[in-house]
Design a protein around this motif. Structure first.
Motif, PDB file in Angstrom:
ATOM      1  N   ASP A 113     -76.515   3.704   8.534  1.00 44.54           N
ATOM      2  CA  ASP A 113     -76.935   5.025   8.078  1.00 44.54           C
ATOM      3  C   ASP A 113     -77.000   5.902   9.314  1.00 44.54           C
ATOM      4  OD1 ASP A 113     -78.161   7.299   7.136  1.00 44.54           O
ATOM      5  OD2 ASP A 113     -80.130   6.377   6.889  1.00 44.54           O
ATOM      6  N   SER A 114     -75.995   6.732   9.510  1.00 44.55           N
ATOM      7  CA  SER A 114     -75.809   7.435  10.789  1.00 44.55           C
ATOM      8  C   SER A 114     -76.605   8.736  10.862  1.00 44.55           C
ATOM      9  CB  SER A 114     -74.326   7.714  11.009  1.00 44.55           C
ATOM     10  OG  SER A 114     -73.791   8.443   9.904  1.00 44.55           O
ATOM     11  N   THR A 115     -77.869   8.692  10.420  1.00 44.17           N
ATOM     12  CA  THR A 115     -78.715   9.896  10.453  1.00 44.17           C
ATOM     13  C   THR A 115     -80.056   9.588  11.104  1.00 44.17           C
ATOM     14  OG1 THR A 115     -79.652   9.438   8.244  1.00 44.17           O
ATOM     15  CG2 THR A 115     -77.648  10.767   8.319  1.00 44.17           C
ATOM     16  N   TYR A 116     -80.045   8.719  12.108  1.00 46.42           N
ATOM     17  CA  TYR A 116     -81.303   8.206  12.640  1.00 46.42           C
ATOM     18  C   TYR A 116     -81.276   8.156  14.168  1.00 46.42           C
ATOM     19  CZ  TYR A 116     -85.591   5.358  12.062  1.00 46.42           C
ATOM     20  OH  TYR A 116     -86.879   4.878  12.047  1.00 46.42           O
ATOM     21  N   PRO A 117     -81.113   9.313  14.834  1.00 42.55           N
ATOM     22  CA  PRO A 117     -81.118   9.301  16.291  1.00 42.55           C
ATOM     23  C   PRO A 117     -82.497   8.924  16.831  1.00 42.55           C
ATOM     24  CG  PRO A 117     -81.236  11.561  15.447  1.00 42.55           C
ATOM     25  CD  PRO A 117     -80.991  10.658  14.264  1.00 42.55           C
ATOM     26  N   PRO A 118     -82.584   8.250  17.998  1.00 37.78           N
ATOM     27  CA  PRO A 118     -81.480   7.951  18.919  1.00 37.78           C
ATOM     28  C   PRO A 118     -80.774   6.621  18.627  1.00 37.78           C
ATOM     29  CG  PRO A 118     -83.535   7.256  19.898  1.00 37.78           C
ATOM     30  CD  PRO A 118     -83.897   7.873  18.565  1.00 37.78           C
ATOM     31  N   THR A 145     -65.308  -1.811  13.556  1.00 40.05           N
ATOM     32  CA  THR A 145     -65.331  -0.405  13.181  1.00 40.05           C
ATOM     33  C   THR A 145     -66.640  -0.119  12.464  1.00 40.05           C
ATOM     34  OG1 THR A 145     -64.184  -0.908  11.107  1.00 40.05           O
ATOM     35  CG2 THR A 145     -62.831  -0.217  12.977  1.00 40.05           C
ATOM     36  N   PHE A 146     -67.057   1.155  12.490  1.00 39.33           N
ATOM     37  CA  PHE A 146     -68.313   1.561  11.869  1.00 39.33           C
ATOM     38  C   PHE A 146     -68.040   2.370  10.607  1.00 39.33           C
ATOM     39  CE2 PHE A 146     -69.365   1.063  16.374  1.00 39.33           C
ATOM     40  CZ  PHE A 146     -70.479   0.244  16.301  1.00 39.33           C
ATOM     41  N   VAL A 147     -68.885   2.160   9.612  1.00 38.58           N
ATOM     42  CA  VAL A 147     -68.820   2.895   8.353  1.00 38.58           C
ATOM     43  C   VAL A 147     -70.204   3.444   8.063  1.00 38.58           C
ATOM     44  CG1 VAL A 147     -68.475   2.728   5.855  1.00 38.58           C
ATOM     45  CG2 VAL A 147     -66.948   1.496   7.415  1.00 38.58           C
ATOM     46  N   SER A 148     -70.297   4.736   7.749  1.00 43.74           N
ATOM     47  CA  SER A 148     -71.579   5.339   7.410  1.00 43.74           C
ATOM     48  C   SER A 148     -71.869   5.149   5.927  1.00 43.74           C
ATOM     49  CB  SER A 148     -71.565   6.830   7.750  1.00 43.74           C
ATOM     50  OG  SER A 148     -72.860   7.382   7.613  1.00 43.74           O
ATOM     51  N   ASN A 149     -73.130   4.841   5.628  1.00 41.64           N
ATOM     52  CA  ASN A 149     -73.538   4.614   4.238  1.00 41.64           C
ATOM     53  C   ASN A 149     -74.965   5.120   4.050  1.00 41.64           C
ATOM     54  OD1 ASN A 149     -72.406   2.621   1.847  1.00 41.64           O
ATOM     55  ND2 ASN A 149     -74.622   2.818   1.763  1.00 41.64           N
ATOM     56  N   ASP A 150     -75.240   5.756   2.915  1.00 41.35           N
ATOM     57  CA  ASP A 150     -76.599   6.209   2.639  1.00 41.35           C
ATOM     58  C   ASP A 150     -77.561   5.035   2.683  1.00 41.35           C
ATOM     59  OD1 ASP A 150     -75.721   8.774   2.310  1.00 41.35           O
ATOM     60  OD2 ASP A 150     -75.720   8.720   0.117  1.00 41.35           O
ATOM     61  N   TRP A 151     -78.750   5.268   3.228  1.00 39.71           N
ATOM     62  CA  TRP A 151     -79.724   4.198   3.426  1.00 39.71           C
ATOM     63  C   TRP A 151     -80.103   3.523   2.111  1.00 39.71           C
ATOM     64  CZ3 TRP A 151     -81.160   1.136   7.027  1.00 39.71           C
ATOM     65  CH2 TRP A 151     -82.370   0.433   6.940  1.00 39.71           C
ATOM     66  N   GLN A 206     -89.113   9.009   5.167  1.00 36.49           N
ATOM     67  CA  GLN A 206     -87.820   8.706   4.554  1.00 36.49           C
ATOM     68  C   GLN A 206     -88.025   7.670   3.465  1.00 36.49           C
ATOM     69  OE1 GLN A 206     -84.769   7.371   7.240  1.00 36.49           O
ATOM     70  NE2 GLN A 206     -83.182   7.423   5.677  1.00 36.49           N
ATOM     71  N   SER A 207     -87.398   7.886   2.322  1.00 36.95           N
ATOM     72  CA  SER A 207     -87.565   6.962   1.203  1.00 36.95           C
ATOM     73  C   SER A 207     -86.937   5.611   1.503  1.00 36.95           C
ATOM     74  CB  SER A 207     -86.932   7.542  -0.068  1.00 36.95           C
ATOM     75  OG  SER A 207     -85.550   7.740   0.106  1.00 36.95           O
ATOM     76  N   SER A 208     -87.411   4.590   0.811  1.00 36.62           N
ATOM     77  CA  SER A 208     -86.914   3.220   0.932  1.00 36.62           C
ATOM     78  C   SER A 208     -87.059   2.661   2.342  1.00 36.62           C
ATOM     79  CB  SER A 208     -85.442   3.139   0.492  1.00 36.62           C
ATOM     80  OG  SER A 208     -85.299   3.517  -0.848  1.00 36.62           O
ATOM     81  N   THR A 209     -88.117   3.067   3.023  1.00 34.86           N
ATOM     82  CA  THR A 209     -88.384   2.560   4.373  1.00 34.86           C
ATOM     83  C   THR A 209     -89.739   1.886   4.431  1.00 34.86           C
ATOM     84  OG1 THR A 209     -89.458   4.578   5.173  1.00 34.86           O
ATOM     85  CG2 THR A 209     -87.054   4.464   5.384  1.00 34.86           C
ATOM     86  N   THR A 210     -89.920   1.051   5.432  1.00 33.19           N
ATOM     87  CA  THR A 210     -91.214   0.416   5.601  1.00 33.19           C
ATOM     88  C   THR A 210     -92.272   1.435   5.986  1.00 33.19           C
ATOM     89  OG1 THR A 210     -90.637  -0.142   7.865  1.00 33.19           O
ATOM     90  CG2 THR A 210     -90.322  -1.842   6.236  1.00 33.19           C
ATOM     91  N   HIS A 211     -91.828   2.525   6.614  1.00 33.98           N
ATOM     92  CA  HIS A 211     -92.794   3.558   6.982  1.00 33.98           C
ATOM     93  C   HIS A 211     -93.399   4.195   5.734  1.00 33.98           C
ATOM     94  CE1 HIS A 211     -91.338   2.828  10.932  1.00 33.98           C
ATOM     95  NE2 HIS A 211     -90.145   3.313  10.671  1.00 33.98           N
ATOM     96  N   ALA A 212     -92.563   4.420   4.731  1.00 38.32           N
ATOM     97  CA  ALA A 212     -93.074   4.939   3.457  1.00 38.32           C
ATOM     98  C   ALA A 212     -94.036   3.929   2.833  1.00 38.32           C
ATOM     99  CB  ALA A 212     -91.917   5.245   2.519  1.00 38.32           C
ATOM    100  N   ASN A 213     -93.662   2.656   2.850  1.00 40.95           N
ATOM    101  CA  ASN A 213     -94.525   1.616   2.286  1.00 40.95           C
ATOM    102  C   ASN A 213     -95.833   1.476   3.073  1.00 40.95           C
ATOM    103  OD1 ASN A 213     -92.529   1.222   0.457  1.00 40.95           O
ATOM    104  ND2 ASN A 213     -91.847  -0.745   1.266  1.00 40.95           N
ATOM    105  N   TYR A 214     -95.736   1.631   4.390  1.00 40.13           N
ATOM    106  CA  TYR A 214     -96.939   1.571   5.234  1.00 40.13           C
ATOM    107  C   TYR A 214     -97.914   2.683   4.837  1.00 40.13           C
ATOM    108  CZ  TYR A 214     -99.760   1.171   9.515  1.00 40.13           C
ATOM    109  OH  TYR A 214    -100.782   1.004  10.410  1.00 40.13           O
TER     110      TYR A 214
END
Length: 257
Positions: A34-39, A69-75, A139-147
């Motif tokens: 999921d290529s939306t998570y810098p750094p 090779t890399f492929v971007s995919n929604d989390w 961010q949805s579907s993350t452990t941070h949301a669950n925390y």
């Protein structure tokens, strides 16, 4: 670290029909992210995959002597896509949790950092107790949301498809705080885009929710690839490659305890 799912089993079944065939031959591997998570992972204007995770991935592939090779995919759909063989592995700051381990196999960790909370610079909050009655973005579907759901009782949790969207809302005063990986938030608040905000506090990890570090996910039963990746992680740790990549992004030991 991005992290745990709900209703994931149902999503897995639905996604299997979307993709067909294996990703690539044994000497050519496809890495999903999921290529939306810098750094850790992001894409520049030219479409190049960049970040700590991407550099680790390239180093592991070089160690294994395979073309990647890399492929971007929604989390939200990244585990179902792996199961459906859209790619061979997930390298995307995915925490190793008991819930996810029912769906995929994980390598050993390749880094481990705790969560944190950021608030606007003019926030009156001094501790997490001061956030009761406030709205926290994650961010949805993350452990941070669950925390947040488990440990930040008395707050209202607002979920977003990507980290960029919660950052935009807190910048514009639409939410009171955000929760994410401490590295992600620390680097963001130091940037022009995150000038609105500051770190309120790091949080103590909950192993049942936050897991035991970020690992690389492979399909259940893909022991050969998992073993190769574990050997490659150990090798780049031993020969200094890991530290060289780490020092490019961080001024501390991101590998953790």
């Amino acid at each position: 670290m991005k992290i745990s799912f709900r209703a994931l089993a149902a999503a897995s079944i639905a996604a299997i029909s979307m993709f067909a065939g294996s990703a690539m031959a044994a000497d050519k591997l496809v890495i999903g992210t999921d290529s939306t998570y810098p750094p850790f992972e992001y894409v520049d204007a030219s479409g190049q995959f960049l970040g700590f995770d991407m550099d680790i991935g390239r180093a592991l592939c070089a160690q294994m002597k395979v073309e990647c090779t890399f492929v971007s995919n929604d989390w939200d759909g990244i585990i179902p896509a792996l199961q459906a063989k859209k790619f061979d592995m997930i390298l995307s700051s995915m925490s190793i949790t008991p819930e996810r381990s029912k769906l995929v196999d994980f390598t050993n960790k390749y880094y481990n950092t705790p969560p944190a909370i950021a608030v606007p610079k003019d926030s009156p909050a001094k501790t997490i107790e001061d956030l009761k009655g406030k709205t926290i973005g994650a961010q949805s579907s993350t452990t941070h949301a669950n925390y947040a759901e488990k440990h930040l009782s008395g707050t209202e949790l607002k979920l977003y498809p990507t980290a960029d969207e919660y950052k935009l809302d807190i910048s514009n005063g639409r939410i009171d705080a955000v929760i994410d990986d401490i590295v992600v938030l620390s680097q963001w608040v130091k940037s022009d885009a995150g000038a609105c905000c500051k770190i309120l506090t790091p949080l103590k990890s909950d192993p049942e929710i936050n897991g035991i570090g970020a690992g690389i996910a492979v399909r259940k039963g893909d022991t050969a690839l998992k073993d190769k990746l574990n050997a490659a992680i150990a090798a780049i740790r031993a020969d200094g490659t890991y530290k060289k990549i780490q020092d490019k992004y961080f001024d501390f030991d991101v590998y953790g305890e």
